[in-house]
Write a protein that holds these residues in place. Structure first.
Motif, PDB file in Angstrom:
ATOM      1  N   SER A 137       0.817  -1.226   0.000  1.00 28.96           N
ATOM      2  CA  SER A 137       0.000   0.000   0.000  1.00 28.96           C
ATOM      3  C   SER A 137       0.848   1.272   0.000  1.00 28.96           C
ATOM      4  O   SER A 137       1.967   1.274   0.501  1.00 28.96           O
ATOM      5  N   PRO A 138       0.276   2.348  -0.519  1.00 24.39           N
ATOM      6  CA  PRO A 138       0.889   3.674  -0.332  1.00 24.39           C
ATOM      7  C   PRO A 138       0.733   4.114   1.118  1.00 24.39           C
ATOM      8  O   PRO A 138       0.113   3.421   1.930  1.00 24.39           O
ATOM      9  N   ALA A 139       1.265   5.280   1.421  1.00 19.32           N
ATOM     10  CA  ALA A 139       1.139   5.843   2.768  1.00 19.32           C
ATOM     11  C   ALA A 139       1.213   7.361   2.638  1.00 19.32           C
ATOM     12  O   ALA A 139       1.056   7.909   1.552  1.00 19.32           O
ATOM     13  N   SER A 140       1.426   8.023   3.752  1.00 21.59           N
ATOM     14  CA  SER A 140       1.609   9.476   3.744  1.00 21.59           C
ATOM     15  C   SER A 140       2.947   9.799   4.378  1.00 21.59           C
ATOM     16  O   SER A 140       3.356   9.154   5.331  1.00 21.59           O
ATOM     17  N   ASN A 141       3.625  10.793   3.815  1.00 21.57           N
ATOM     18  CA  ASN A 141       4.821  11.288   4.493  1.00 21.57           C
ATOM     19  C   ASN A 141       4.638  12.747   4.896  1.00 21.57           C
ATOM     20  O   ASN A 141       5.568  13.402   5.339  1.00 21.57           O
ATOM     21  N   LEU A 142       3.408  13.250   4.748  1.00 24.16           N
ATOM     22  CA  LEU A 142       3.179  14.678   4.989  1.00 24.16           C
ATOM     23  C   LEU A 142       3.265  15.049   6.467  1.00 24.16           C
ATOM     24  O   LEU A 142       3.534  16.204   6.801  1.00 24.16           O
ATOM     25  N   GLN A 143       3.040  14.069   7.348  1.00 24.98           N
ATOM     26  CA  GLN A 143       3.116  14.374   8.779  1.00 24.98           C
ATOM     27  C   GLN A 143       4.546  14.723   9.199  1.00 24.98           C
ATOM     28  O   GLN A 143       4.762  15.299  10.259  1.00 24.98           O
ATOM     29  N   ASN A 144       5.518  14.374   8.335  1.00 20.16           N
ATOM     30  CA  ASN A 144       6.922  14.675   8.653  1.00 20.16           C
ATOM     31  C   ASN A 144       7.456  15.868   7.855  1.00 20.16           C
ATOM     32  O   ASN A 144       8.636  16.196   7.946  1.00 20.16           O
ATOM     33  N   VAL A 145       6.588  16.502   7.081  1.00 21.69           N
ATOM     34  CA  VAL A 145       7.010  17.603   6.217  1.00 21.69           C
ATOM     35  C   VAL A 145       6.892  18.930   6.963  1.00 21.69           C
ATOM     36  O   VAL A 145       5.907  19.173   7.661  1.00 21.69           O
ATOM     37  N   GLU A 146       7.898  19.776   6.814  1.00 22.66           N
ATOM     38  CA  GLU A 146       7.828  21.115   7.396  1.00 22.66           C
ATOM     39  C   GLU A 146       6.845  21.952   6.567  1.00 22.66           C
ATOM     40  O   GLU A 146       7.026  22.120   5.363  1.00 22.66           O
TER      41      GLU A 146
END
Length: 374
Positions: free
Chosen positions: A172-181
């Motif tokens: 599956s895909p995921a999100s990495n936005l929670q770690n983005v400034e």
């Protein structure tokens, strides 16, 4: 034994990163940290410079072809030659299609993200639909391992091609936005800092059902539309989706904001400040915006079909995407039912945590090593 050489068809990374492009980028980034693997990405044309910057541990092999027919010929004829020249151990085709002339001696992994051409053909560009419908059956026959982004898509593949669900691996895909400034300039630009707003994220094309979403939104009282603007973020796709014209026809110009495509930093900001995500698509193989929103604590309104209920878990209100009234009632419910809203918001981050790029890369790495060590 040296590193396992993994050749990857990465034509999609010559374009802007969205959907499948994000999937390929993030999995390659995480795979590239595996000391046992060496990745080589191939494309008929130059890679997107932003994506290259994210993948500093992989090799790139790009041609200089610019026209669509030439690109297809490059994939069919030049790519198999390059795979042989580079002594590739495993070939991964991450975007539905497999070149016909890849050596039978090279083990092959195929990722099928969706069956749009079969399930919602009317939402696809004719050339893309014909190419997918023509190429996918042969690609599945050639593949030693098949992966899909969701159980729903795996079931679609199994049903359509008579393949056992047990033979399809879910990566599956995921999100990495929670770690983005975050970059809040987008919030300031549109004066959203102190406003509640509903957010749509996705390519502006027929499958995303944006016209029905806009019509459903237009049914809200003006006072509610004023309090809850609708923000539309995403690149223009195909199919004559003239969103601004539809907004104008529905007299929504003062309530709807169209941002265009955003970089990750602005996207993270616009998600985090939104009231909820509205994604009533006609069909999704996965639906990355759902996980991106939930990872930032934002609840979701989405469709009751295909993969969307599976991905959203307990953090979404489900609606009938073919029924404008159902979408309208869903929007109203999330605005007026504060108990329901708080319940969905409270579980959002946990629902998103099921999905991880690292976990998915580890699964793919395991499949690669298993094939080599048979």
């Amino acid at each position: 034994m040296g590193k396992i050489k993994v050749g990857i068809e990465a034509k999609i990374l010559s374009d802007a990163s969205a959907g499948i492009g994000r999937y390929v980028t993030e999995l390659c980034r995480n795979l590239s940290y595996d000391p046992e693997l060496s990745l080589i990405l191939y494309s008929p044309s130059a890679f997107n410079s932003e994506i290259v910057g994210k993948l500093d541990k992989v090799r790139f092999a790009a041609g200089s072809v610019k026209n669509p027919v030439g690109k297809q010929l490059w994939l069919e004829i030049v790519l198999p030659f390059l795979l042989k020249r580079d002594e590739i151990d495993i070939f991964w085709a991450p975007a539905h299609k497999m070149p016909c002339f890849v050596s039978s001696k090279i083990p092959k992994i195929l990722t099928v993200h969706d069956l749009c051409w079969k399930i919602v053909p009317e939402t696809m560009k004719k050339t893309t639909r014909l190419l997918d419908s023509y190429k996918m059956p042969g690609a599945l026959r050639k593949a030693d391992i098949i992966t899909a982004p969701s159980k729903s898509t795996a079931e679609d593949i199994a049903k359509t091609f008579g393949i056992s669900k047990n033979d399809i691996n879910i990566i599956s895909p995921a999100s990495n936005l929670q770690n983005v400034e975050t970059d809040d300039t987008i919030i300031s630009k549109y004066g959203l800092a102190r406003k509640k707003y509903i957010l749509f994220v996705g390519t502006l094309e027929p499958r995303k059902n944006l016209e029905r979403l806009l019509k459903a939104y237009s049914l809200l009282d003006d006072s509610l539309k004023n309090d809850y603007k609708l923000v539309i973020a995403g690149a223009y796709g195909w199919g004559g989706m003239k969103t601004a014209d539809i907004v104008s026809q529905l007299n929504l110009t003062e309530y709807v904001i169209i941002t265009g495509q955003l970089g990750d930093d602005m996207l993270a900001s616009i998600y985090a400040n939104s009231y909820f995500l509205a994604l009533p698509s006609l069909y999704e193989g996965f639906g990355i915006p759902i996980v991106e929103a939930m990872s930032l604590g934002v609840p979701v309104l989405t469709s009751e079909v295909s993969s969307m209920p599976e991905v959203a878990g307990n953090s979404a209100l489900l609606v009938d995407p073919l029924d404008e009234d159902s979408i309208y009632k869903g929007i109203l419910e999330l605005i007026e039912n504060k108990v329901l809203y708080e319940k969905l918001a409270a579980g959002a981050v946990e629902s998103a945590s099921v999905f991880s790029w690292q976990k998915s890369a580890d699964k793919l790495s395991h499949l690669i090593k298993k094939m080599i060590n048979k």
